[in-house]
Write an enzyme that holds these catalytic residues in place. Structure first.
Site, mmCIF file in Angstrom:
data_model
loop_
_atom_site.group_PDB
_atom_site.id
_atom_site.type_symbol
_atom_site.label_atom_id
_atom_site.label_comp_id
_atom_site.label_asym_id
_atom_site.label_seq_id
_atom_site.Cartn_x
_atom_site.Cartn_y
_atom_site.Cartn_z
ATOM 1 N N GLY A 71 0.805 -1.215 0.000
ATOM 2 C CA GLY A 71 0.000 0.000 0.000
ATOM 3 C C GLY A 71 0.840 1.267 0.000
ATOM 4 O O GLY A 71 0.544 2.234 -0.709
ATOM 5 N N THR A 72 1.900 1.265 0.772
ATOM 6 C CA THR A 72 2.747 2.460 0.872
ATOM 7 C C THR A 72 3.368 2.797 -0.479
ATOM 8 O O THR A 72 3.324 3.944 -0.930
ATOM 9 C CB THR A 72 3.849 2.238 1.930
ATOM 10 O OG1 THR A 72 3.213 2.005 3.188
ATOM 11 C CG2 THR A 72 4.761 3.442 2.043
ATOM 12 N N ALA A 200 -2.021 -6.655 -0.081
ATOM 13 C CA ALA A 200 -2.483 -8.022 0.204
ATOM 14 C C ALA A 200 -2.600 -8.356 1.688
ATOM 15 O O ALA A 200 -3.485 -9.104 2.088
ATOM 16 C CB ALA A 200 -1.551 -9.033 -0.473
ATOM 17 N N HIS A 201 -1.715 -7.793 2.522
ATOM 18 C CA HIS A 201 -1.724 -8.237 3.929
ATOM 19 C C HIS A 201 -2.914 -7.683 4.709
ATOM 20 O O HIS A 201 -3.099 -8.027 5.878
ATOM 21 C CB HIS A 201 -0.397 -7.915 4.627
ATOM 22 C CG HIS A 201 -0.198 -6.491 5.038
ATOM 23 N ND1 HIS A 201 -0.427 -6.061 6.319
ATOM 24 C CD2 HIS A 201 0.206 -5.404 4.343
ATOM 25 C CE1 HIS A 201 -0.138 -4.760 6.398
ATOM 26 N NE2 HIS A 201 0.239 -4.337 5.211
ATOM 27 N N THR A 237 12.539 -7.225 -10.010
ATOM 28 C CA THR A 237 12.069 -8.580 -10.309
ATOM 29 C C THR A 237 10.757 -8.833 -9.587
ATOM 30 O O THR A 237 10.645 -8.567 -8.391
ATOM 31 C CB THR A 237 13.127 -9.615 -9.867
ATOM 32 O OG1 THR A 237 14.355 -9.291 -10.524
ATOM 33 C CG2 THR A 237 12.702 -11.031 -10.211
ATOM 34 N N CYS A 325 0.636 2.855 13.052
ATOM 35 C CA CYS A 325 1.716 3.814 12.859
ATOM 36 C C CYS A 325 1.754 4.838 13.965
ATOM 37 O O CYS A 325 2.799 5.357 14.311
ATOM 38 C CB CYS A 325 1.555 4.538 11.537
ATOM 39 S SG CYS A 325 0.938 3.481 10.254
HETATM 40 C C1 LIG Z 1 -2.039 -0.443 5.854
HETATM 41 C C2 LIG Z 1 -2.403 0.765 5.066
HETATM 42 C C3 LIG Z 1 -1.496 1.342 4.161
HETATM 43 C C4 LIG Z 1 -0.084 0.833 4.005
HETATM 44 O O1 LIG Z 1 -0.050 -0.396 3.350
HETATM 45 P P1 LIG Z 1 1.274 -1.311 3.450
HETATM 46 O O2 LIG Z 1 1.010 -2.428 2.505
HETATM 47 O O3 LIG Z 1 1.376 -1.747 4.858
HETATM 48 O O4 LIG Z 1 2.417 -0.466 3.013
HETATM 49 C C5 LIG Z 1 -1.906 2.423 3.422
HETATM 50 N N1 LIG Z 1 -3.156 2.919 3.548
HETATM 51 C C6 LIG Z 1 -4.059 2.390 4.404
HETATM 52 C C7 LIG Z 1 -5.421 2.976 4.469
HETATM 53 C C8 LIG Z 1 -3.714 1.299 5.190
HETATM 54 O O5 LIG Z 1 -4.603 0.799 6.035
#
Ligand SMILES: *Cc1c(COP(=O)(O)O)cnc(C)c1O
Length: 387
Positions: A71-72, A200-201, A237, A325
């Site tokens: 996500g980041t 995905a997590h 990759t 965070c």
């Molecule tokens: C967890 C989260 C992220 C970050 O995602 P990561 O895969 O952990 O880098 C970004 N935005 C929101 C809204 C999230 O809940």
């Protein structure tokens, strides 16, 4: 002691079926999908099948999906990538006051380099008014980024409406859908978005893998430079096992989405009601209905979220005092401040995020345990005695 995990918004365990789907790609099908030989082609098939599955859940085309490290990265890619590509047209970004740091921090970096960012406010329920977005638009606006659902208070934003406004003005529109993909519908055409981040997590897949949806025709620069993987849009990759696992997780979520949302929202509502009934001076944060099926966020006057977390942890209950965070910093949550909570009240807040393996008895246990913890901590609080 049986442990109860109620922090699914921070991360989820992998579904065992996800792990099974990934396994062959570590040892037998380990090839580099960019290689010409059969090892590479085997991995490439896994990669491209996964791309189709990821596209399907978004109602997108496979060539509109770029795999990232999560996500980041997807958020950074969207912000820096569109800003760079649109620099000749303007320097103004519109976002909200309650975004994840993976959106607000990239915006702050750009602000040091001539970008002007508008952080639109939310109402007391945590909702962005599309009219505020519309009013913020100038002829220099080159990107709008508003999250689909908030990670702390679970509030779902009127993305389709904001998307219509963006479309009318021809401004690229990004949404951080990390909390929603796999949990509620996320069709990019219904949401009217040009870019969408997922990870995905957050939906029973592995950590360190995600994707950015990029609507065909959207102007965006690459963010990672190097090789020409992902049709030149993202070097490095490909994480084939991760990508295959993410696709399996998407499939499972797709099959169970309605059922899981219904189940979790009924547990959510009984947790909210149970705690509000039993604990005086407690409040729900965020809109009571327009929220994620699994999110409960509440404030309890006169106490610290951290003390509640430690006491819950001693009973085997894992929750959070905001987002993963912010819980290690002393600053109260920017999201709770944005909905009008005082610093003190924001400090006394907890998030319970339910998930696939949450049982009714888990919720009952929390409703039984928390009132005693709150009472004990309040007895120790000088603020409480003054009342
Ligand atoms: C967890 C989260 C992220 C970050 O995602 P990561 O895969 O952990 O880098 C970004 N935005 C929101 C809204 C999230 O809940």
């Amino acid at each position: 002691m049986e442990r109860i995990y109620l922090d699914y918004a921070a991360t989820t365990p992998c579904d065992p079926q996800v792990l099974e789907a990934m396994k062959p790609y570590f040892i037998e099908k380990f090839g580099n999908p960019s290689s010409i030989h059969s090892f590479g082609q085997e991995a490439k098939k896994g990669l491209e099948d996964a791309r189709q599955i990821a596209a399907d859940i978004l109602g997108a085309r496979p060539e509109e999906i770029v795999f990232t490290s999560g996500g980041t990265e997807s958020n950074n890619f969207a912000i820096f990538g569109v800003y760079g590509a649109m620099a000749k047209k303007g320097n103004h970004i519109i976002t909200s006051q309650i975004e994840h740091h993976a959106i607000s921090e990239p915006c702050k970096v750009l602000e040091k380099h001539g970008c002007v960012a508008t952080y639109v406010k939310v109402d007391k329920d945590g909702i962005v008014n599309p009219e505020d977005v519309k009013k913020a638009i100038t002829d220099k606006t080159i990107l709008i980024s508003i999250m689909h659902a908030n990670n702390e208070i679970g509030v779902i934003q009127p993305i389709a409406e904001i998307g219509r406004i963006a479309k009318e003005k021809g401004i690229p529109f990004h949404t951080d859908a990390v909390q929603t993909v796999g949990h509620i519908p996320t069709n990019v055409n219904e949401l009217n978005v040009d870019l969408l981040s997922l990870s995905a997590h957050k939906f029973y897949g592995p950590k360190g893998i995600g994707a950015l949806y990029i609507r065909k025709g959207t102007r965006i620069n690459r963010f990672l430079h190097g090789g020409d993987q992902e049709k030149g849009r993202r070097a490095s990759t490909s994480n084939v096992p991760g990508i295959v696992g993410m696709a399996k997780a998407i499939e499972l979520c797709g099959e169970k989405m309605d059922e899981e949302a219904k189940y979790q929202s009924s547990l959510r509502d009984s947790l909210i009601k149970g705690l509000l009934d039993k604990i005086p001076k407690s409040y729900l944060n965020g809109h009571p209905v327009r929220r994620l099926p699994n999110n409960v966020n509440m404030s309890f006057e006169y106490i610290e979220g951290e003390s509640m977390l430690l006491n819950l942890d001693m009973l085997g209950i894992a929750a959070s005092s905001g987002s993963a965070c912010t819980s290690s910093s002393l600053e109260p949550s920017h999201v709770l401040l944005a909905i009008g909570r005082s610093h003190e009240t924001a400090h006394g807040s907890l998030r319970f995020a339910l998930g696939r393996w949450t049982k009714k008895s888990d919720i009952e246990y929390v409703i039984e345990a928390l009132p005693g913890i709150v009472d004990k901590l309040r007895q120790m609080s000088p603020l409480y005695e003054k009342e």
